[in-house]
Design a protein around this motif. Structure first.
Motif, PDB file in Angstrom:
ATOM      1  N   ALA A   1     -41.221 -23.759   8.084  1.00  0.00           N
ATOM      2  CA  ALA A   1     -42.364 -23.372   8.913  1.00  0.00           C
ATOM      3  C   ALA A   1     -43.632 -23.511   8.071  1.00  0.00           C
ATOM      4  O   ALA A   1     -43.743 -22.908   7.004  1.00  0.00           O
ATOM      5  N   ARG A   2     -44.562 -24.311   8.562  1.00  0.00           N
ATOM      6  CA  ARG A   2     -45.766 -24.609   7.794  1.00  0.00           C
ATOM      7  C   ARG A   2     -46.823 -23.523   7.948  1.00  0.00           C
ATOM      8  O   ARG A   2     -47.013 -22.951   9.013  1.00  0.00           O
ATOM      9  N   ARG A   3     -47.536 -23.296   6.843  1.00  0.00           N
ATOM     10  CA  ARG A   3     -48.784 -22.540   6.875  1.00  0.00           C
ATOM     11  C   ARG A   3     -49.820 -23.363   6.123  1.00  0.00           C
ATOM     12  O   ARG A   3     -49.470 -24.067   5.166  1.00  0.00           O
ATOM     13  N   THR A   4     -51.060 -23.295   6.565  1.00  0.00           N
ATOM     14  CA  THR A   4     -52.108 -24.058   5.899  1.00  0.00           C
ATOM     15  C   THR A   4     -53.282 -23.166   5.535  1.00  0.00           C
ATOM     16  O   THR A   4     -53.509 -22.117   6.134  1.00  0.00           O
TER      17      THR A   4
ATOM     18  N   THR B   1     -42.110 -36.927  17.861  1.00  0.00           N
ATOM     19  CA  THR B   1     -42.049 -36.819  19.323  1.00  0.00           C
ATOM     20  C   THR B   1     -41.699 -35.427  19.841  1.00  0.00           C
ATOM     21  O   THR B   1     -41.844 -35.178  21.038  1.00  0.00           O
ATOM     22  N   GLU B   2     -41.253 -34.539  18.993  1.00  0.00           N
ATOM     23  CA  GLU B   2     -40.930 -33.177  19.418  1.00  0.00           C
ATOM     24  C   GLU B   2     -42.086 -32.268  19.010  1.00  0.00           C
ATOM     25  O   GLU B   2     -42.314 -32.045  17.818  1.00  0.00           O
ATOM     26  N   PRO B   3     -42.838 -31.742  19.988  1.00  0.00           N
ATOM     27  CA  PRO B   3     -44.041 -30.952  19.670  1.00  0.00           C
ATOM     28  C   PRO B   3     -43.803 -29.829  18.671  1.00  0.00           C
ATOM     29  O   PRO B   3     -44.660 -29.566  17.814  1.00  0.00           O
ATOM     30  N   GLU B   4     -42.656 -29.176  18.729  1.00  0.00           N
ATOM     31  CA  GLU B   4     -42.386 -28.085  17.795  1.00  0.00           C
ATOM     32  C   GLU B   4     -42.313 -28.603  16.367  1.00  0.00           C
ATOM     33  O   GLU B   4     -42.666 -27.888  15.420  1.00  0.00           O
ATOM     34  N   GLN B   5     -41.879 -29.855  16.190  1.00  0.00           N
ATOM     35  CA  GLN B   5     -41.870 -30.436  14.847  1.00  0.00           C
ATOM     36  C   GLN B   5     -43.254 -30.941  14.446  1.00  0.00           C
ATOM     37  O   GLN B   5     -43.670 -30.798  13.297  1.00  0.00           O
ATOM     38  N   VAL B   6     -43.975 -31.535  15.407  1.00  0.00           N
ATOM     39  CA  VAL B   6     -45.300 -32.089  15.108  1.00  0.00           C
ATOM     40  C   VAL B   6     -46.225 -31.007  14.540  1.00  0.00           C
ATOM     41  O   VAL B   6     -46.992 -31.264  13.598  1.00  0.00           O
ATOM     42  N   ARG B   7     -46.122 -29.800  15.072  1.00  0.00           N
ATOM     43  CA  ARG B   7     -47.033 -28.727  14.645  1.00  0.00           C
ATOM     44  C   ARG B   7     -46.836 -28.328  13.186  1.00  0.00           C
ATOM     45  O   ARG B   7     -47.662 -27.611  12.612  1.00  0.00           O
ATOM     46  N   HIS B   8     -45.747 -28.794  12.558  1.00  0.00           N
ATOM     47  CA  HIS B   8     -45.504 -28.441  11.157  1.00  0.00           C
ATOM     48  C   HIS B   8     -45.966 -29.511  10.174  1.00  0.00           C
ATOM     49  O   HIS B   8     -45.735 -29.388   8.970  1.00  0.00           O
TER      50      HIS B   8
ATOM     51  N   ILE C   1     -57.296 -29.183   2.498  1.00  0.00           N
ATOM     52  CA  ILE C   1     -56.174 -28.667   3.278  1.00  0.00           C
ATOM     53  C   ILE C   1     -55.019 -28.414   2.315  1.00  0.00           C
ATOM     54  O   ILE C   1     -54.568 -29.338   1.628  1.00  0.00           O
ATOM     55  N   VAL C   2     -54.555 -27.192   2.258  1.00  0.00           N
ATOM     56  CA  VAL C   2     -53.391 -26.843   1.431  1.00  0.00           C
ATOM     57  C   VAL C   2     -52.254 -26.474   2.371  1.00  0.00           C
ATOM     58  O   VAL C   2     -52.417 -25.651   3.269  1.00  0.00           O
ATOM     59  N   THR C   3     -51.106 -27.118   2.178  1.00  0.00           N
ATOM     60  CA  THR C   3     -49.931 -26.895   3.015  1.00  0.00           C
ATOM     61  C   THR C   3     -48.826 -26.230   2.215  1.00  0.00           C
ATOM     62  O   THR C   3     -48.525 -26.656   1.094  1.00  0.00           O
ATOM     63  N   LEU C   4     -48.240 -25.179   2.800  1.00  0.00           N
ATOM     64  CA  LEU C   4     -47.095 -24.499   2.201  1.00  0.00           C
ATOM     65  C   LEU C   4     -46.024 -24.344   3.274  1.00  0.00           C
ATOM     66  O   LEU C   4     -46.330 -24.367   4.465  1.00  0.00           O
ATOM     67  N   TYR C   5     -44.789 -24.117   2.843  1.00  0.00           N
ATOM     68  CA  TYR C   5     -43.685 -23.911   3.777  1.00  0.00           C
ATOM     69  C   TYR C   5     -42.978 -22.591   3.485  1.00  0.00           C
ATOM     70  O   TYR C   5     -42.598 -22.320   2.348  1.00  0.00           O
ATOM     71  N   ASP C   6     -42.843 -21.785   4.544  1.00  0.00           N
ATOM     72  CA  ASP C   6     -42.134 -20.507   4.469  1.00  0.00           C
ATOM     73  C   ASP C   6     -42.601 -19.621   3.319  1.00  0.00           C
ATOM     74  O   ASP C   6     -41.774 -18.996   2.629  1.00  0.00           O
ATOM     75  N   PRO C   7     -43.919 -19.508   3.095  1.00  0.00           N
ATOM     76  CA  PRO C   7     -44.348 -18.655   1.974  1.00  0.00           C
ATOM     77  C   PRO C   7     -44.257 -17.178   2.334  1.00  0.00           C
ATOM     78  O   PRO C   7     -44.446 -16.789   3.494  1.00  0.00           O
ATOM     79  N   SER C   8     -43.984 -16.365   1.344  1.00  0.00           N
ATOM     80  CA  SER C   8     -44.110 -14.912   1.517  1.00  0.00           C
ATOM     81  C   SER C   8     -45.611 -14.602   1.561  1.00  0.00           C
ATOM     82  O   SER C   8     -46.451 -15.451   1.238  1.00  0.00           O
ATOM     83  N   GLU C   9     -45.952 -13.365   1.937  1.00  0.00           N
ATOM     84  CA  GLU C   9     -47.375 -12.992   1.961  1.00  0.00           C
ATOM     85  C   GLU C   9     -47.974 -13.076   0.557  1.00  0.00           C
ATOM     86  O   GLU C   9     -49.131 -13.483   0.398  1.00  0.00           O
ATOM     87  N   GLU C  10     -47.189 -12.732  -0.458  1.00  0.00           N
ATOM     88  CA  GLU C  10     -47.675 -12.802  -1.833  1.00  0.00           C
ATOM     89  C   GLU C  10     -47.907 -14.256  -2.246  1.00  0.00           C
ATOM     90  O   GLU C  10     -48.916 -14.582  -2.887  1.00  0.00           O
ATOM     91  N   GLN C  11     -46.986 -15.149  -1.869  1.00  0.00           N
ATOM     92  CA  GLN C  11     -47.144 -16.566  -2.193  1.00  0.00           C
ATOM     93  C   GLN C  11     -48.349 -17.161  -1.477  1.00  0.00           C
ATOM     94  O   GLN C  11     -49.094 -17.961  -2.048  1.00  0.00           O
TER      95      GLN C  11
END
Length: 199
Positions: A123-126, A25-32, A172-182
């Motif tokens: 923080a998610r990155r995909t 229900t919290e948009p900032e969380q949904v986006r992750h 779809i590949v999901t990662l959390y808080d990756p460095s640029e190298e990761q």
């Protein structure tokens, strides 16, 4: 027609109901956990989870366009998430119909399950790849499986491969808080996986 297919999707997550409620229900969380990174994600979240959702705390979200979300306590710090679109689930007309919305919820709820298990505040990155594909086994531990998709987790990295009956596929590949190298290393792995799956 597949957008109208009735369905029931259930996923149990290792988190208490109030934490799952906030994640839904919290948009900032949904986006992750919802979908993947693309330019229209924020607008899609607003449309589905704000404009077209009626919140009934602590355990129901009514979504006339996409169905009903219910949260059921399933033991200490565990919650069953159920998403349903009303209709006759056993009707022969739906037996072999691919459901776009149904498959989407299978993916997204398993992405939420993964986030809550490995990085509830991350923080998610995909990374995404799409085109013609076939189903293949991915490295890691099987996270979930359905007729049209497979998810595999390698710790805090989740890869989901979906292939429609038409042969259109998406990784779809999901990662959390990756460095640029990761992140770069994950892109290399995603390209290798997609090379196996693409036809």
């Amino acid at each position: 027609m597949s957008m109208d297919k009735p369905f029931r999707v259930e996923v149990t997550v290792d988190a208490p109901r109030d934490a799952v409620w906030r994640a839904l229900t919290e948009p900032e969380q949904v986006r992750h956990w919802f979908g993947w990174e693309y330019d229209g994600l924020e607008a899609e979240i607003k449309l589905i989870f704000e404009d077209h959702a009626t919140l009934r705390p602590p355990d129901r979200i009514e979504m006339p366009e996409d169905g009903l979300i219910e949260l059921v306590e399933a033991g200490e710090d565990r919650t069953l998430i159920r998403v349903t679109k009303p209709g006759d689930l056993d009707a022969l007309e739906w037996k072999d119909v691919y459901g776009d919305i149904e498959e989407g919820w299978i993916t997204f709820l398993n992405q939420l399950r993964h986030r809550l298990a490995f990085a509830p505040d991350g923080a998610r990155r995909t990374i995404t790849r799409s085109g013609k594909a076939r189903m293949v086994e991915l490295p890691g531990t099987e996270w979930h499986a359905s007729r049209y998709q497979r998810g595999f987790a390698d710790g805090a990295e989740l890869a989901v491969l979906g292939v429609k009956p038409s042969g259109d596929g998406m990784l779809i590949v999901t990662l959390y808080d990756p460095s640029e190298e990761q992140y770069a290393a994950a892109e290399t792995r995603a390209d290798a996986l997609w090379a196996q799956a693409s036809t």
